[in-house]
Scaffold this motif. Sequence first.
Motif, mmCIF file in Angstrom:
data_model
loop_
_atom_site.group_PDB
_atom_site.id
_atom_site.type_symbol
_atom_site.label_atom_id
_atom_site.label_comp_id
_atom_site.label_asym_id
_atom_site.label_seq_id
_atom_site.Cartn_x
_atom_site.Cartn_y
_atom_site.Cartn_z
ATOM 1 N N ASP A 169 0.243 -3.167 9.915
ATOM 2 C CA ASP A 169 0.191 -3.241 8.453
ATOM 3 C C ASP A 169 -0.803 -2.189 7.981
ATOM 4 O O ASP A 169 -1.501 -1.581 8.790
ATOM 5 C CB ASP A 169 -0.202 -4.652 7.971
ATOM 6 C CG ASP A 169 -1.592 -5.047 8.436
ATOM 7 O OD1 ASP A 169 -2.566 -4.335 8.101
ATOM 8 O OD2 ASP A 169 -1.714 -6.064 9.139
ATOM 9 N N ASN B 60 -3.172 -2.805 5.563
ATOM 10 C CA ASN B 60 -4.278 -3.448 4.863
ATOM 11 C C ASN B 60 -5.589 -2.742 5.226
ATOM 12 O O ASN B 60 -5.764 -2.309 6.351
ATOM 13 C CB ASN B 60 -4.358 -4.936 5.241
ATOM 14 C CG ASN B 60 -3.065 -5.659 4.898
ATOM 15 O OD1 ASN B 60 -2.330 -5.251 4.005
ATOM 16 N ND2 ASN B 60 -2.781 -6.717 5.630
ATOM 17 N N ASP C 241 1.170 -4.282 3.765
ATOM 18 C CA ASP C 241 1.692 -5.120 2.697
ATOM 19 C C ASP C 241 2.095 -4.277 1.501
ATOM 20 O O ASP C 241 2.929 -4.677 0.710
ATOM 21 C CB ASP C 241 0.630 -6.128 2.252
ATOM 22 C CG ASP C 241 0.475 -7.275 3.256
ATOM 23 O OD1 ASP C 241 1.460 -7.606 3.930
ATOM 24 O OD2 ASP C 241 -0.631 -7.808 3.366
#
Length: 123
Positions: free
Chosen positions: A37, A39, A61
């Motif tokens: 991801d 993040n 995300d």
Amino acid sequence: MSDPAKTIIIFDDDNDILSICSYILEEHGWNVHTFEDCNDIVNRVSVIMPDVILMDNWIPDTGGIKATRTLKENEDLKNIPVVYFSANSDIESLAGAAGAETYLAKPFDLDDLVSTIAKVAHK
């Protein structure tokens, strides 16, 4: 005198892609870091300071476009080349919208992966 190993970060939520790309690039002398991801992307990239970033379009995300733009807006990180990669048929315009240096369409030939990354790494 041999070059010190170059470092790459791969952002992709597909474990198969991560393992194949990691294996191939490590065989070519790269230090590979992978994330599933994007993040806390600025902190992650700042700690590693890679020579190249490989960015998937559909990364959780926020997605690859927003993640790439976040990096390009950061004074310390904006010059790290980003190779945008996706199976999306519109990858060229997605890469442009993200501000990536170049792109690689999935599925890709492994030689293309290595040569595309090598091209942006030497700039």
